[in-house]
Write a protein that holds these residues in place. Structure first.
Motif, mmCIF file in Angstrom:
data_model
loop_
_atom_site.group_PDB
_atom_site.id
_atom_site.type_symbol
_atom_site.label_atom_id
_atom_site.label_comp_id
_atom_site.label_asym_id
_atom_site.label_seq_id
_atom_site.Cartn_x
_atom_site.Cartn_y
_atom_site.Cartn_z
ATOM 1 N N TYR A 66 -9.073 4.384 -0.393
ATOM 2 C CA TYR A 66 -7.681 4.402 -0.435
ATOM 3 C C TYR A 66 -7.981 2.511 -0.394
ATOM 4 N N GLU B 160 -3.339 4.481 2.220
ATOM 5 C CA GLU B 160 -2.799 4.849 1.501
ATOM 6 C C GLU B 160 -3.615 5.470 0.274
ATOM 7 N N CYS C 296 -2.067 -0.841 -5.856
ATOM 8 C CA CYS C 296 -2.493 -0.925 -4.588
ATOM 9 C C CYS C 296 -1.159 -1.917 -4.021
ATOM 10 N N TYR D 20 3.304 2.483 1.592
ATOM 11 C CA TYR D 20 1.987 2.658 2.330
ATOM 12 C C TYR D 20 2.545 3.939 3.219
ATOM 13 N N ASN D 21 1.917 4.835 4.040
ATOM 14 C CA ASN D 21 2.586 5.617 4.980
ATOM 15 C C ASN D 21 1.453 5.577 6.434
ATOM 16 N N SER D 22 0.381 5.154 6.061
ATOM 17 C CA SER D 22 -0.054 5.204 7.419
ATOM 18 C C SER D 22 0.027 3.714 8.104
#
Length: 124
Positions: free
Chosen positions: A32, A98, A106, A111-113
């Motif tokens: 990630y 992510e 990166c 970013y979703n979390s």
């Protein structure tokens, strides 16, 4: 399910240090993109540091030389060592994750979390 839990925030005097931790579950860090963000009251969110799956780390200019991000693969934990803190570092700090797909960068992805955040307060 991806879960992120930050800890290590607190109150310190200017010049002091804190170490933040972000415990990750539901995925493996090395697969990630991981990042630290911060948001001060009344201000927009700022990206502090990004850790790619390869281990490459990118810092925002305002923390270079003072903050160090690292990844503890054995504990699946992301860290942020913060030294020489100033009052301008006062913020809620968040870690984010992510999946790192082939060819993704990166430092430019969404970013979703996100974790719940941890408060850092620096008094001058």
């Amino acid at each position: 399910e991806v879960q992120l839990v930050e800890s290590g925030g607190g109150s310190v005097q200017a010049g002091g240090s804190l170490r933040l931790s972000c415990s990750a579950s539901g995925f493996t860090l090395k697969n990630y993109c991981m990042a630290w963000f911060r948001q001060a009251t009344g201000k927009g969110r700022e990206r502090v540091a990004v850790v790619a799956g390869t281990g490459r780390i990118t810092y925002a200019d305002f923390v270079k030389g003072r903050f160090t991000a690292s990844r503890g693969n054995d504990k699946n934990t992301l860290y942020l060592q913060m030294n020489s803190l100033t009052s301008e570092d006062t913020s809620v700090y968040y870690c984010a994750a992510e999946p790192e797909w082939l060819g993704s960068e990166c430092t430019s992805i969404e970013y979703n979390s996100w974790g719940q955040g941890t408060q850092v307060s620096v008094s001058s």
